[in-house]
Design an enzyme around this catalytic site. Structure first.
Site, PDB file in Angstrom:
ATOM      1  N   TYR A 191       0.834  -1.196   0.000  1.00  0.00           N
ATOM      2  CA  TYR A 191       0.000   0.000   0.000  1.00  0.00           C
ATOM      3  C   TYR A 191       0.871   1.249   0.000  1.00  0.00           C
ATOM      4  O   TYR A 191       1.654   1.466   0.924  1.00  0.00           O
ATOM      5  CB  TYR A 191      -0.943   0.023   1.205  1.00  0.00           C
ATOM      6  CG  TYR A 191      -1.972  -1.090   1.234  1.00  0.00           C
ATOM      7  CD1 TYR A 191      -2.200  -1.890   0.112  1.00  0.00           C
ATOM      8  CD2 TYR A 191      -2.731  -1.353   2.369  1.00  0.00           C
ATOM      9  CE1 TYR A 191      -3.132  -2.910   0.130  1.00  0.00           C
ATOM     10  CE2 TYR A 191      -3.677  -2.373   2.400  1.00  0.00           C
ATOM     11  CZ  TYR A 191      -3.869  -3.147   1.281  1.00  0.00           C
ATOM     12  OH  TYR A 191      -4.794  -4.162   1.293  1.00  0.00           O
ATOM     13  N   SER A 207      -4.615 -13.942   1.076  1.00  0.00           N
ATOM     14  CA  SER A 207      -5.535 -12.978   0.471  1.00  0.00           C
ATOM     15  C   SER A 207      -5.662 -13.278  -1.016  1.00  0.00           C
ATOM     16  O   SER A 207      -4.659 -13.328  -1.726  1.00  0.00           O
ATOM     17  CB  SER A 207      -5.040 -11.546   0.674  1.00  0.00           C
ATOM     18  OG  SER A 207      -5.939 -10.630   0.087  1.00  0.00           O
TER      19      SER A 207
END
Length: 327
Positions: A54, A154
């Protein structure tokens, strides 16, 4: 706030949590990020989601500074990182799920977040170039070192997660506790079809992302205006094309009509629908404005409005329910 167990683990996470993808270190100021975390924490949110990828590591740096300055007791919050995409400096061993990158990325995330351990550590995507066995062993090493408390995946397929569970069983290691899939009224197959056996047999927990389908189910794009939104961020062209799909926009408009009848915001209807799924441990909220976060944090209040009749109306509008095989 309601708290749910993360799958069959003993860890309790707030039903609504706060994520930093596309916002911290990128779309919003550090001051706004600090305000958002404060609002969330005061409302009972105890899980803050992050990842090395991120804003190329900047998101974790911003969150780390906030956690340090706020001086919250470490036992009062759960923080995550994810490994796969690397940070700003890419290189042959700086991405993926090799033992080298998994362990180095964890150490780097601890520094950026300014914590001694990560509560949750996710394999951000499957790595086709690294044996799952190597990744499971690397995660187990970090668990034994006390650097992480739980690990998960994920956007892995059910078969990849099953393989990881199998490896863990074979060597008496600790397998994955949770998965972070996309889940919303437009994206349902993994949660409502592919993972069903994992929920039933292994008690897999889930920390779902994009519950509002990148804002489409919040009603803000039904006019087609994207100014000052994440869809205008550099590199997000793929997201813009996926969100501003004519068929999806039509469904969102019809859903908006139902939300208006119920006299609740479309975002809260969409979030509450996600929370109705008993296999959802926590719904990760993204926010760029404090008012937006405060509003969405009251989602549990609209739960009683989601009657069987309303849920049926939602299905009739969306037509997205996966078809399960009949035996």
């Amino acid at each position: 706030m309601e708290y749910r167990r993360l799958g069959k683990s003993g860890l309790q996470v707030s039903a609504l949590s706060l994520g930093s993808w596309l916002t911290f270190g990128q779309q919003i100021s550090d001051k706004t990020a600090d305000e958002l975390m404060g609002i969330a924490y005061d409302a009972g949110v105890n899980f803050f989601d992050n990842a090395e990828g991120y804003a190329e590591g900047k998101s974790e740096e911003v969150m780390g500074k906030i956690l340090k300055s706020r001086k919250w007791e470490r036992e009062s919050f759960v923080v995550s990182s994810k490994v796969f995409f690397g940070t700003e400096n890419k290189g042959p061993n700086r991405v993926g799920l090799s033992r080298k990158h998994v362990i180095e990325a964890c150490n780097a995330a601890l520094k950026r977040l300014q914590v001694d351990y990560l509560d949750l550590y996710f394999c951000h995507r499957p790595d086709k170039n690294t044996p799952i066995e190597e990744t499971v062993w690397a995660m187990n090493t970090l668990l034994q070192q006390g650097k992480i408390l739980y690990w998960g995946t994920s956007e892995w397929s059910a078969s990849e997660i099953m393989e990881a569970i199998g490896v863990a069983k074979q060597y008496n290691l600790i397998g994955p506790t949770m998965e972070q899939p996309q889940y919303n009224l437009l994206e349902r197959n993994k949660m409502e079809n592919e993972y069903l056996l994992l929920f039933k047999e292994y008690g897999l927990g889930t920390t779902i992302w994009s519950p509002l389908a990148s804002g489409l189910l919040s009603g803000k794009y039904t006019s087609g205006i994207t100014k000052d939104t994440r869809l205008e961020l550099k590199g997000m062209e793929w997201l813009k094309d996926a969100v501003l799909n004519e068929e999806k926009l039509k469904k969102a408009e019809k859903l908006q009509g139902l939300a208006d009848e119920l006299n609740i915001p479309l975002a809260k209807l969409s979030l509450a629908w996600c929370l109705k799924n008993p296999n959802v441990s926590t719904v990760i909220l993204g926010a760029s404005k404090t008012a937006q976060l405060k509003e969405n944090l009251t989602t549990l209040e609209v739960f009683p409005l989601l009657t069987e009749e309303v849920l049926t109306s939602i299905e009739e509008i969306m037509q997205t329910k996966p078809h399960l095989p009949h035996f």
